[in-house]
Scaffold this motif. Structure first.
Motif, PDB file in Angstrom:
ATOM      1  N   ARG A 185      -8.081 -17.362   7.633  1.00 42.29           N
ATOM      2  CA  ARG A 185      -9.379 -16.674   7.622  1.00 42.29           C
ATOM      3  C   ARG A 185      -9.984 -16.741   6.218  1.00 42.29           C
ATOM      4  O   ARG A 185     -11.192 -16.627   6.049  1.00 42.29           O
ATOM      5  CB  ARG A 185      -9.177 -15.217   8.040  1.00 42.29           C
ATOM      6  N   ARG A 186      -9.147 -16.947   5.237  1.00 39.22           N
ATOM      7  CA  ARG A 186      -9.595 -16.962   3.841  1.00 39.22           C
ATOM      8  C   ARG A 186     -10.651 -18.048   3.597  1.00 39.22           C
ATOM      9  O   ARG A 186     -11.640 -17.819   2.899  1.00 39.22           O
ATOM     10  CB  ARG A 186      -8.391 -17.181   2.922  1.00 39.22           C
ATOM     11  N   ALA A 187     -10.436 -19.223   4.166  1.00 44.36           N
ATOM     12  CA  ALA A 187     -11.374 -20.322   3.941  1.00 44.36           C
ATOM     13  C   ALA A 187     -12.773 -19.959   4.437  1.00 44.36           C
ATOM     14  O   ALA A 187     -13.778 -20.295   3.797  1.00 44.36           O
ATOM     15  CB  ALA A 187     -10.874 -21.580   4.641  1.00 44.36           C
ATOM     16  N   ILE A 188     -12.835 -19.268   5.572  1.00 49.05           N
ATOM     17  CA  ILE A 188     -14.134 -18.851   6.104  1.00 49.05           C
ATOM     18  C   ILE A 188     -14.772 -17.811   5.201  1.00 49.05           C
ATOM     19  O   ILE A 188     -15.973 -17.868   4.912  1.00 49.05           O
ATOM     20  CB  ILE A 188     -13.970 -18.314   7.538  1.00 49.05           C
ATOM     21  N   LEU A 189     -13.964 -16.859   4.717  1.00 55.39           N
ATOM     22  CA  LEU A 189     -14.487 -15.828   3.814  1.00 55.39           C
ATOM     23  C   LEU A 189     -14.965 -16.433   2.504  1.00 55.39           C
ATOM     24  O   LEU A 189     -15.983 -16.005   1.948  1.00 55.39           O
ATOM     25  CB  LEU A 189     -13.410 -14.774   3.542  1.00 55.39           C
ATOM     26  N   GLU A 190     -14.240 -17.439   2.004  1.00 57.17           N
ATOM     27  CA  GLU A 190     -14.655 -18.099   0.757  1.00 57.17           C
ATOM     28  C   GLU A 190     -15.988 -18.808   0.939  1.00 57.17           C
ATOM     29  O   GLU A 190     -16.836 -18.792   0.040  1.00 57.17           O
ATOM     30  CB  GLU A 190     -13.577 -19.091   0.312  1.00 57.17           C
ATOM     31  N   GLU A 191     -16.166 -19.407   2.082  1.00 59.37           N
ATOM     32  CA  GLU A 191     -17.420 -20.105   2.359  1.00 59.37           C
ATOM     33  C   GLU A 191     -18.580 -19.107   2.447  1.00 59.37           C
ATOM     34  O   GLU A 191     -19.664 -19.334   1.907  1.00 59.37           O
ATOM     35  CB  GLU A 191     -17.293 -20.884   3.663  1.00 59.37           C
ATOM     36  N   GLU A 192     -18.343 -17.982   3.132  1.00 62.68           N
ATOM     37  CA  GLU A 192     -19.369 -16.943   3.228  1.00 62.68           C
ATOM     38  C   GLU A 192     -19.700 -16.381   1.848  1.00 62.68           C
ATOM     39  O   GLU A 192     -20.863 -16.120   1.525  1.00 62.68           O
ATOM     40  CB  GLU A 192     -18.888 -15.816   4.146  1.00 62.68           C
ATOM     41  N   ALA A 234     -19.385 -17.914  -1.055  1.00 65.14           N
ATOM     42  CA  ALA A 234     -20.141 -18.905  -1.826  1.00 65.14           C
ATOM     43  C   ALA A 234     -21.621 -18.883  -1.453  1.00 65.14           C
ATOM     44  O   ALA A 234     -22.495 -18.996  -2.318  1.00 65.14           O
ATOM     45  CB  ALA A 234     -19.550 -20.298  -1.596  1.00 65.14           C
ATOM     46  N   THR A 235     -21.902 -18.706  -0.162  1.00 67.89           N
ATOM     47  CA  THR A 235     -23.295 -18.630   0.293  1.00 67.89           C
ATOM     48  C   THR A 235     -23.974 -17.389  -0.270  1.00 67.89           C
ATOM     49  O   THR A 235     -25.117 -17.443  -0.741  1.00 67.89           O
ATOM     50  CB  THR A 235     -23.350 -18.605   1.835  1.00 67.89           C
ATOM     51  N   LYS A 236     -23.272 -16.261  -0.231  1.00 71.16           N
ATOM     52  CA  LYS A 236     -23.821 -15.009  -0.766  1.00 71.16           C
ATOM     53  C   LYS A 236     -24.071 -15.119  -2.268  1.00 71.16           C
ATOM     54  O   LYS A 236     -25.085 -14.649  -2.779  1.00 71.16           O
ATOM     55  CB  LYS A 236     -22.856 -13.851  -0.492  1.00 71.16           C
ATOM     56  N   LYS A 237     -23.120 -15.749  -2.980  1.00 70.71           N
ATOM     57  CA  LYS A 237     -23.264 -15.891  -4.431  1.00 70.71           C
ATOM     58  C   LYS A 237     -24.490 -16.723  -4.778  1.00 70.71           C
ATOM     59  O   LYS A 237     -25.248 -16.377  -5.689  1.00 70.71           O
ATOM     60  CB  LYS A 237     -22.004 -16.539  -5.025  1.00 70.71           C
ATOM     61  N   GLU A 238     -24.668 -17.808  -4.066  1.00 69.43           N
ATOM     62  CA  GLU A 238     -25.800 -18.683  -4.352  1.00 69.43           C
ATOM     63  C   GLU A 238     -27.115 -17.940  -4.131  1.00 69.43           C
ATOM     64  O   GLU A 238     -28.050 -18.049  -4.929  1.00 69.43           O
ATOM     65  CB  GLU A 238     -25.728 -19.923  -3.457  1.00 69.43           C
ATOM     66  N   LEU A 239     -27.174 -17.169  -3.052  1.00 68.69           N
ATOM     67  CA  LEU A 239     -28.379 -16.394  -2.764  1.00 68.69           C
ATOM     68  C   LEU A 239     -28.598 -15.322  -3.823  1.00 68.69           C
ATOM     69  O   LEU A 239     -29.726 -15.096  -4.273  1.00 68.69           O
ATOM     70  CB  LEU A 239     -28.263 -15.754  -1.378  1.00 68.69           C
ATOM     71  N   LEU A 240     -27.510 -14.700  -4.251  1.00 68.06           N
ATOM     72  CA  LEU A 240     -27.616 -13.633  -5.253  1.00 68.06           C
ATOM     73  C   LEU A 240     -28.079 -14.178  -6.596  1.00 68.06           C
ATOM     74  O   LEU A 240     -28.937 -13.580  -7.271  1.00 68.06           O
ATOM     75  CB  LEU A 240     -26.261 -12.927  -5.395  1.00 68.06           C
ATOM     76  N   TRP A 241     -27.539 -15.323  -7.001  1.00 66.49           N
ATOM     77  CA  TRP A 241     -27.953 -15.928  -8.274  1.00 66.49           C
ATOM     78  C   TRP A 241     -29.445 -16.243  -8.279  1.00 66.49           C
ATOM     79  O   TRP A 241     -30.104 -16.194  -9.313  1.00 66.49           O
ATOM     80  CB  TRP A 241     -27.163 -17.209  -8.538  1.00 66.49           C
ATOM     81  N   GLU A 242     -29.971 -16.563  -7.116  1.00 62.77           N
ATOM     82  CA  GLU A 242     -31.389 -16.923  -7.031  1.00 62.77           C
ATOM     83  C   GLU A 242     -32.310 -15.706  -7.091  1.00 62.77           C
ATOM     84  O   GLU A 242     -33.492 -15.840  -7.390  1.00 62.77           O
ATOM     85  CB  GLU A 242     -31.652 -17.697  -5.726  1.00 62.77           C
ATOM     86  N   VAL A 256     -15.393  -1.412 -15.950  1.00 62.16           N
ATOM     87  CA  VAL A 256     -15.106  -1.488 -14.516  1.00 62.16           C
ATOM     88  C   VAL A 256     -15.815  -2.704 -13.927  1.00 62.16           C
ATOM     89  O   VAL A 256     -16.938  -3.038 -14.316  1.00 62.16           O
ATOM     90  CB  VAL A 256     -15.542  -0.210 -13.775  1.00 62.16           C
ATOM     91  N   PHE A 257     -15.137  -3.375 -12.984  1.00 57.99           N
ATOM     92  CA  PHE A 257     -15.736  -4.504 -12.289  1.00 57.99           C
ATOM     93  C   PHE A 257     -16.337  -4.019 -10.975  1.00 57.99           C
ATOM     94  O   PHE A 257     -15.700  -3.278 -10.221  1.00 57.99           O
ATOM     95  CB  PHE A 257     -14.701  -5.599 -12.032  1.00 57.99           C
ATOM     96  N   VAL A 258     -17.564  -4.458 -10.725  1.00 68.89           N
ATOM     97  CA  VAL A 258     -18.324  -4.011  -9.559  1.00 68.89           C
ATOM     98  C   VAL A 258     -18.699  -5.219  -8.710  1.00 68.89           C
ATOM     99  O   VAL A 258     -19.242  -6.203  -9.222  1.00 68.89           O
ATOM    100  CB  VAL A 258     -19.599  -3.262 -10.003  1.00 68.89           C
ATOM    101  N   ASP A 259     -18.393  -5.161  -7.423  1.00 72.60           N
ATOM    102  CA  ASP A 259     -18.774  -6.225  -6.497  1.00 72.60           C
ATOM    103  C   ASP A 259     -20.216  -6.017  -6.071  1.00 72.60           C
ATOM    104  O   ASP A 259     -20.566  -4.992  -5.487  1.00 72.60           O
ATOM    105  CB  ASP A 259     -17.856  -6.203  -5.273  1.00 72.60           C
TER     106      ASP A 259
END
Length: 400
Positions: A177-184, A186-194, A214-217
């Motif tokens: 399941r990790r591979a699917i979560l990593e892909e999701e 990556a998509t969220k990160k790209e959108l967030l950076w934009e 503190v680290f915040v997600d």
């Protein structure tokens, strides 16, 4: 067209034949993104370009309450399954009901996600049920991005997996399941950076707590709130201010995409106690504070959260030279002080210790009614300040 008719027409293995869309070729397992153009009681249709459409089973987009989660115009990611009579079938996943051996093997060969149920926890991971009777294994390391503190919480859940190993005719299936979560992610990160920018207020979840911050997600990217940006009151520790899983609001201070770093500030969203300092703390003001830190050169006294003033060591000995402030004060002690100097630009307040012992005051500083021939009026410096501001004052008089 019904799902039963499609399955009767040919086996899944036979459906895995190449086809084309426009000028490009589509092979079973190919993934693409396309907008939803129409939703019917049975199917969801997507636009493939050049007057081509594909379709997916409507059931794939219903939530637990049976409600449609898509709208026309939404962009979805889908996997190509087959083409029949110029109609192109896609899927977002292979469901448990349809996942026979041929389906699962094809899903492994073409990296198509499968839906499965987590049955139980076992040594090293989880046993997962596929296709009604088939079993797979998902290692702990492949279930989440980070090791879960509560593995039992996955039991009974229907989740989406990738098949990363398919051996012995389906008797040995390893899932991830990790591979699917990593892909999701990556998509969220790209959108967030934009979308993020400096000065923007964002919400996130506290993931880890350290002395330095503190680290915040933030939903795909982790930001750091340094210790210096947590609170105006520097005496409070990270553990006093934050807990794991806490939702926090902060302002973006620095964005460094090259280093994949975002610096946040929680205190930026609350008023700076150093603002309008001279108006709030006029010279001569007497007040009570708490000793928060002793150094070789003086004592720091907290006046309000985030605002400390300094009593220089030369102002602590009452005329006598002392080697260290600890000879006079101790941390945590409440003391009466008076504002001597304000340097707002340098964020400095100089204080003087108000001696609790009675001191002689020049009667020129007192109202005329306290003047007496042949006598001197006694009071503390704090009393004098109160008197100058027309506040109640208790004074004692004695003859010289």
């Amino acid at each position: 067209m019904s799902e039963e008719n499609i399955q009767e027409e040919m086996s899944f293995a036979e459906l895995l034949a190449e086809t084309s869309v426009g000028k490009g070729w589509l092979k079973p397992g190919d993934r693409l993104q396309a907008p939803v153009v129409k939703i019917t009681p049975e199917w969801v249709f997507i636009d493939l370009g050049e007057k081509n459409e594909g379709y997916l089973d409507r059931k794939e987009f219903l939530n637990e309450q049976g409600e449609m989660t898509l709208n026309e115009g939404d962009l979805i990611t889908a996997y190509f399954v087959k083409s029949s009579h110029s109609e192109k079938l896609f899927t977002t996943r292979i469901t448990s009901a349809a996942a026979g051996k041929q389906f699962l093997e094809a899903a492994w060969q073409n990296a198509i996600p499968v839906e499965a149920t987590v049955e139980r926890e076992m040594k090293g991971g989880f046993e997962v049920k596929l296709a009604g009777t088939m079993r797979g294994f998902c290692p702990y390391s492949q279930m989440t991005l980070r090791r879960s503190e509560d593995p039992a919480s996955f039991i009974g859940q229907r989740l989406i997996f990738n098949i990363i190993e398919y051996k012995e005719n389906g008797r040995n299936i390893i899932l991830s399941r990790r591979a699917i979560l990593e892909e999701e992610l990556a998509t969220k990160k790209e959108l967030l950076w934009e979308t993020i920018q400096v000065g923007q207020t964002v919400k996130g979840t506290v993931m880890s707590i350290h002395k330095f911050g503190v680290f915040v997600d933030l939903g795909g990217i982790q930001g750091l709130i340094p210790a210096s940006e947590m609170d105006w009151d520097r005496s409070r520790s990270t553990e006093d201010l934050f807990t794991i899983g806490q939702e926090v609001t902060a302002a973006i201070m620095v964005i460094d995409r090259e280093k994949d770093k975002i610096t946040l500030s929680a205190k930026a969203l609350s008023p700076d106690p150093w603002m309008l300092l001279e108006e709030r703390y006029p010279i001569g003001l007497s007040l009570t504070g708490k000793v928060v830190r002793l150094t070789d050169f003086g004592a720091f006294v907290n006046l309000e959260p985030g605002l400390d003033g300094l009593i220089h060591i030369s102002r602590l000995g009452q005329g006598k030279k002392i080697k260290h402030p600890r000879e006079v004060l101790k941390e945590g002690q409440a003391v009466d002080v008076q504002v001597e100097k304000i340097e707002a630009a340098q964020r400095r307040i100089s204080l003087a210790l108000v001696d609790l012992a009675t001191q002689e005051l020049d009667e020129r500083d007192l109202p005329e009614k306290y003047h007496g021939e042949g006598s001197k009026t006694m009071g503390t410096l704090g009393d004098l300040f109160q008197l100058k501001n027309n506040r109640p004052l208790a004074l004692s008089k004695r003859k010289p």
